[in-house]
Design a protein around this motif. Structure first.
Motif, PDB file in Angstrom:
ATOM      1  N   GLN A  10      41.024  29.919  33.301  1.00  9.48           N
ATOM      2  CA  GLN A  10      40.209  30.595  32.259  1.00  9.48           C
ATOM      3  C   GLN A  10      39.396  29.637  31.560  1.00  9.48           C
ATOM      4  O   GLN A  10      38.117  30.069  31.546  1.00  9.48           O
ATOM      5  CB  GLN A  10      41.134  30.912  31.028  1.00  9.48           C
ATOM      6  N   LEU A  11      39.525  28.232  31.659  1.00  5.18           N
ATOM      7  CA  LEU A  11      38.638  27.533  31.209  1.00  5.18           C
ATOM      8  C   LEU A  11      37.446  27.313  32.225  1.00  5.18           C
ATOM      9  O   LEU A  11      36.295  27.373  31.923  1.00  5.18           O
ATOM     10  CB  LEU A  11      39.388  26.049  30.910  1.00  5.18           C
ATOM     11  N   LEU A  12      37.752  27.281  33.459  1.00  2.17           N
ATOM     12  CA  LEU A  12      36.938  27.158  34.632  1.00  2.17           C
ATOM     13  C   LEU A  12      35.852  28.406  34.574  1.00  2.17           C
ATOM     14  O   LEU A  12      34.610  28.335  34.676  1.00  2.17           O
ATOM     15  CB  LEU A  12      37.613  26.896  35.939  1.00  2.17           C
ATOM     16  N   SER A  13      36.511  29.408  34.511  1.00  2.00           N
ATOM     17  CA  SER A  13      35.820  30.794  34.112  1.00  2.00           C
ATOM     18  C   SER A  13      35.010  30.900  33.118  1.00  2.00           C
ATOM     19  O   SER A  13      33.594  30.909  33.332  1.00  2.00           O
ATOM     20  CB  SER A  13      36.671  31.910  34.161  1.00  2.00           C
ATOM     21  N   ASN A  14      35.366  30.243  31.867  1.00  2.00           N
ATOM     22  CA  ASN A  14      34.375  30.134  30.907  1.00  2.00           C
ATOM     23  C   ASN A  14      32.999  29.194  30.966  1.00  2.00           C
ATOM     24  O   ASN A  14      32.073  29.576  30.485  1.00  2.00           O
ATOM     25  CB  ASN A  14      35.231  29.485  29.664  1.00  2.00           C
ATOM     26  N   PHE A  15      33.309  28.366  32.081  1.00  2.00           N
ATOM     27  CA  PHE A  15      32.284  27.275  32.193  1.00  2.00           C
ATOM     28  C   PHE A  15      31.429  27.998  33.498  1.00  2.00           C
ATOM     29  O   PHE A  15      30.630  27.025  34.221  1.00  2.00           O
ATOM     30  CB  PHE A  15      32.556  25.788  32.428  1.00  2.00           C
ATOM     31  N   SER A  16      31.779  29.006  33.918  1.00  2.00           N
ATOM     32  CA  SER A  16      31.085  29.455  35.186  1.00  2.00           C
ATOM     33  C   SER A  16      31.074  28.742  36.360  1.00  2.00           C
ATOM     34  O   SER A  16      30.269  28.900  37.209  1.00  2.00           O
ATOM     35  CB  SER A  16      29.304  29.772  34.773  1.00  2.00           C
ATOM     36  N   CYS A  17      32.258  27.887  36.449  1.00  2.00           N
ATOM     37  CA  CYS A  17      32.650  27.268  37.591  1.00  2.00           C
ATOM     38  C   CYS A  17      33.236  28.226  38.579  1.00  2.00           C
ATOM     39  O   CYS A  17      33.004  28.067  39.927  1.00  2.00           O
ATOM     40  CB  CYS A  17      33.460  26.187  37.411  1.00  2.00           C
ATOM     41  N   ILE A  18      33.797  29.223  38.316  1.00  2.00           N
ATOM     42  CA  ILE A  18      34.688  30.010  39.258  1.00  2.00           C
ATOM     43  C   ILE A  18      34.439  31.563  38.558  1.00  2.00           C
ATOM     44  O   ILE A  18      34.130  31.733  37.539  1.00  2.00           O
ATOM     45  CB  ILE A  18      35.984  29.979  39.287  1.00  2.00           C
ATOM     46  N   ASP A  19      34.731  32.698  39.567  1.00  2.00           N
ATOM     47  CA  ASP A  19      34.685  34.032  38.888  1.00  2.00           C
ATOM     48  C   ASP A  19      36.212  34.611  39.133  1.00  2.00           C
ATOM     49  O   ASP A  19      36.956  34.105  40.229  1.00  2.00           O
ATOM     50  CB  ASP A  19      33.831  34.936  40.001  1.00  2.00           C
ATOM     51  N   GLN A  20      36.671  35.126  38.160  1.00  2.00           N
ATOM     52  CA  GLN A  20      38.019  36.041  38.340  1.00  2.00           C
ATOM     53  C   GLN A  20      37.555  37.372  38.454  1.00  2.00           C
ATOM     54  O   GLN A  20      36.877  37.766  37.882  1.00  2.00           O
ATOM     55  CB  GLN A  20      38.850  35.823  36.740  1.00  2.00           C
ATOM     56  N   ASP A  21      38.862  38.125  38.939  1.00  2.00           N
ATOM     57  CA  ASP A  21      38.712  39.302  39.446  1.00  2.00           C
ATOM     58  C   ASP A  21      39.202  40.001  38.165  1.00  2.00           C
ATOM     59  O   ASP A  21      39.649  39.390  37.263  1.00  2.00           O
ATOM     60  CB  ASP A  21      39.602  39.834  40.620  1.00  2.00           C
ATOM     61  N   SER A  22      38.807  41.184  37.812  1.00  3.89           N
ATOM     62  CA  SER A  22      39.024  42.221  36.741  1.00  3.89           C
ATOM     63  C   SER A  22      40.432  42.120  36.330  1.00  3.89           C
ATOM     64  O   SER A  22      40.929  42.118  35.155  1.00  3.89           O
ATOM     65  CB  SER A  22      38.702  43.441  36.905  1.00  3.89           C
TER      66      SER A  22
END
Length: 855
Positions: free
Chosen positions: A412-424
């Motif tokens: 979730q932290l990496l997603s918040n910093f736009s390093c990765i994408d999470q599926d819905s």
């Protein structure tokens, strides 16, 4: 039942999905049903006492009984999706009107929220589509090639998308698409099922209306060590597109010459170079995100980033995520850039590296931030596409300083910093290939201690896996297909650079290969091990033990494909090297000789095989290799039976069985294989009742201990025993046997075997023989058995592959179970039955006449 769940309606829908039928036990595990609760019904299904429909009904009834009001169709659809039964979930959703079925394509990357520019290139490729068959879009990483094709074609035309960054991912993409279209692809992959066949099928299915189709193969960046297999398959794809109706093939790559188009001059082909953004395009993209920023700041940002689309996108997300201004970002960016050796890197890599180092320096100050950076580094070595969170957590247990219980928070932290994408659904993550590259580059070259942390982290990771293997913790061997794909990717990256300095890890590729085989993924296994052979040969040379071990698995891979002549040649090459490196009397050297004897037998060179086997047995006895001696005696038993001496064959198989039962226990897979061979010898001697009883014991008590193919072979001989020993009601028995053979044939084909494979050829011959007997008795008109394969669904058998392997060698062995001993003999029992009935009638009539006359 405690709710209105319609079991019969759901069963009817699920039974139409051949993939679920093949993987019924995996489905039962997803329902969280204990194996002990279903062992009886499972055995009955395997024996043919109950149908697959009845077995599935029992499973769902147990699930409903345990789940109560939670047993709903939406919940079942979610369970099917979690188990990757996507087609079944879609069918259930469509038929019962539930919530929208899975609409995303696992291989399709997410589209960017904002898209600007590229109008001229879009016009060009749309024009190419009208008068060409192929277009290669090329340009550097991060230039936006993937987003360009998604924006241009996804919404406006019939469109299919495949990953081309490796032959493994291309196969996976094709199989996923084929399964969605209803093609019967099991997780066992295909032995003879080529990528070309899969591509032909999905293309024909997607373009069945003839209105046109655009196929995208993304990131076809063939490495210098890539095998020719992928190149050959792509050449076949081009031919298919050139002969299809309005079929346009788009390939994206960093190289213009990724595929040699020599020989395709008649095919209309185009090349489209995607450049960096123009100034106005880059400024427009930033302006859409920051309306109140000054124009000079926007221009300075884009000038610093070289107008590279991905670098601009990442900078924008970093600015928004940290709630800072462009000016503040530029100050930090320039400061970070001073620590990078710019002349050695391209401008694009430099800008992305600076941004990612800035981002990671921010992340480490968050809760679990240091661990999140470690998770990002792990993801840099995994597949860039969809990575299941379940696999990531399992693998992270062995990665540097990662606690798997905190992985979800790190994601979730990496997603918040736009390093990765999470599926819905937050069950999977994806990461851009360029981000992976710059994270690996940072580990390799820009650590403060000057150590290559890429090599160190990977080395530590594989050391942990290997130590767990030696502690009998089979993390690799028990991996699912998706997890195994990730491990193979990580090892491939490691083996490209660090083979020469890490000899102690050379066992890893053999373990990965064996795990692929255990899952029945023979095509994946072959592609992986042959690629490793190329790597080992180039970096280490032919004449070292590690390379020879890999070469031996290449030979076994060809044996698994049924190409016995090629396998023999490869084994003979391995034998020469093993004699040089290990000596002629070494156990592994003699094991290779055993393989050669087996290949001679498989090619029906019986005299040659018999002579070699007897000589090898003597060598094993002299060296006191009892286990290997039993393997060779087993092959000799097959040779003896093939030459007509079934009593001698039975004697040898019994000797092997007695030894294995004593030394390995009665439930060991090799002991069960010997028991099968004894039953088959009894069959050949006409002792059908005895053989029937043994085969029945095997398929009920030892199910799941052996390979799919071995269990199916036992089921085949069980059917043949029932057919041979039938006397009363032969008509019904014949029909039942044909139906059971249809089920076995279908299951064999779902393993990927074609009609040339000995086991499938034998089953087909037996089916034809029984049908001819039915026809000879004049029953064809009244028989309900079709001359084509019936729709009897395949019965599931646990996917455990028998590997007759010496525990110290870790190489697949040849656990033979009754090779093609079926001859073209025609059984005369049907005629004998008619003759006996006729004689009985004649006697009855004579007695009646006798009593009538004398009375």
């Amino acid at each position: 039942m405690t709710n209105n769940f319609n079991v019969s309606e759901v069963v009817e829908i699920l039974c139409s999905d051949a993939y679920l039928a093949q993987e019924i036990e995996k489905f039962a595990d997803l329902l969280d049903l204990r194996p002990s609760d279903r062992i009886t019904s499972r055995a009955q299904c395997t024996m043919g006492t109950i149908t697959l429909t009845q077995y599935l009904t029992i499973l769902l009834q147990q699930w409903v009984g345990r789940s109560g009001n939670d047993a709903t169709v939406p919940n079942l659809i979610e369970i099917l999706k979690n188990g990757e039964f996507i087609n079944a979930a879609d069918q259930l959703s469509a038929c019962l009107g539930q919530s929208e079925a899975s609409s995303y394509d696992d291989d399709l990357p997410p589209s960017t929220r904002l898209y600007v520019g590229r109008s001229e290139q879009e016009k060009d490729i749309v024009k190419y589509k009208e008068n060409s068959n192929i277009c290669i879009i090329h340009g550097p990483d991060g230039i936006g090639k993937t987003q360009f094709v998604l924006k241009t074609f996804k919404e406006r035309t019939n469109f299919q998308f495949f990953r081309g960054d490796s032959i493994t991912n291309l196969r996976m993409s094709l199989e996923n698409r084929a399964k969605r279209l209803g093609y019967n692809i099991s997780e066992q992959g295909g032995i003879k099922k080529s990528l070309t066949d899969l591509f032909k099928y999905v293309s024909r299915k997607e373009n069945r209306a003839g209105l046109g189709l655009v196929t995208v193969i993304d990131e076809l960046n063939l490495r210098r060590k890539e095998t020719t297999e992928l190149k050959e398959e792509i050449a076949n794809f081009i031919k298919i597109c050139s002969t299809g109706t309005k079929h346009f093939l788009v390939i994206t790559s960093i190289r213009r010459d990724v595929i040699c188009l020599k020989g395709f001059e008649a095919i209309g082909s185009r090349f489209l170079k995607l450049p960096i953004f123009e100034n106005d395009e880059a400024d427009e993209y930033v302006r859409k995100n920051f309306e109140h920023e000054a124009e000079n700041n926007i221009r300075e940002l884009n000038r610093e980033l070289g107008n590279y689309p991905l670098a601009i996108h990442q900078a924008v997300e970093t600015i928004k995520g940290n709630d800072i201004t462009i000016e503040t970002f530029l100050a930090d960016y320039k400061s970070e850039g001073l620590s990078i050796d710019k002349p050695s890197e391209s401008n694009f890599k430099t800008s992305m590296l600076s941004i990612m180092r800035m981002t990671m320096s921010k992340i480490v100050h968050e809760s679990n931030g240091l661990m999140a950076v470690q998770v990002l580094q792990l993801l840099a070595f995994m597949e860039s596409g969809r990575t299941l969170l379940l696999d990531l957590k399992a693998i992270s247990c062995y990665w540097h300083e990662v606690d798997s219980t905190h992985v979800e928070h790190c994601i979730q932290l990496l997603s918040n910093f736009s390093c990765i994408d999470q599926d819905s659904d937050k069950r999977s993550v994806s990461i851009h290939r360029v981000i992976q590259k710059v994270v690996r580059l940072n580990l390799r070259k820009y650590q403060g201690n000057g150590i290559n942390m890429e090599a160190l982290h990977l080395k530590q990771f594989f050391h942990k896996l290997l130590s767990k293997h030696k502690e009998n913790i089979p993390f690799i061997q028990e991996s699912s297909q998706s997890r195994l794909t990730q491990l193979a990717r990580m090892w491939t990256l490691f083996s490209y650079k660090y083979l020469t300095t890490n000899h102690e890890l050379h066992e890893i590729p053999n373990l990965i290969y064996s795990a692929y085989v255990k899952l029945g993924l023979f095509s994946y296994a072959k592609s992986f091990i042959f690629q490793q052979k190329k790597n080992f040969t180039k970096d280490l040379g032919d004449n070292i033990i590690s390379t020879v071990d890999i070469a031996k698995n290449c030979a076994i891979a060809m044996r698994n494909l049924g190409d016995y002549l090629t396998a023999e040649k490869l084994f003979r090459g391995v034998l020469i090297d093993e004699i040089k490196l290990k000596g002629g009397d070494h156990e592994e050297t003699l094991d290779t000789e055993h393989w050669i004897v087996s290949m001679l037998f498989r090619q029906k060179r019986y005299n040659e095989a018999e002579s070699a086997a007897k000589h090898l047995i003597t060598k094993c006895q002299n060296s006191k290799y009892e286990k290997l001696e039993m393997k060779v005696i087993q092959v000799l038993a097959f040779i003896t039976g093939a030459k007509g001496d079934h009593s001698g064959s039975l004697e040898k198989h019994t000797k092997v069985w007695n030894w294995r039962k004593k030394e390995l226990t009665s439930r060991h897979k090799e002991t069960v294989a010997s028991l099968h061979n004894i039953a088959q010898c009894m069959y050949e001697q006409g002792k059908y009742d005895d053989a029937f009883n043994i085969f029945t014991k095997i398929v009920t008590e030892f199910l799941g201990l052996r390979a799919d193919s071995d269990d199916l072979r036992s089921r085949y001989w069980l059917v043949m025993c029932e057919y041979r020993k039938a006397f009363f009601d032969p008509i019904a028995t014949s029909k039942r046997c044909v139906g059971n053979l249809d089920s076995i044939i279908k299951s064999l084909k779902e393993l990927g075997w074609d009609d040339r494979h000995p086991d499938l050829d034998e089953a087909l011959k037996s089916r034809r023989m029984i049908m001819e007997q039915i026809n000879a008795m004049g029953l064809q008109g009244s028989s309900s058995v079709s001359s084509e394969l019936s729709n009897v669904p395949p019965l599931h058998v646990e996917p455990h592959v028998v590997l007759d392997v010496d525990d110290n060698v870790h190489i697949n062995g040849d656990v033979e179970q009754g090779g093609s001993c079926f001859s073209n003999r025609r059984c005369s029992w049907a005629w004998l039955t008619l003759l006996v009935v006729f004689l009985l009638l004649l006697v009855c009539i004579s007695l009646c006449l006798f009593f009538f006359v004398f009375k």
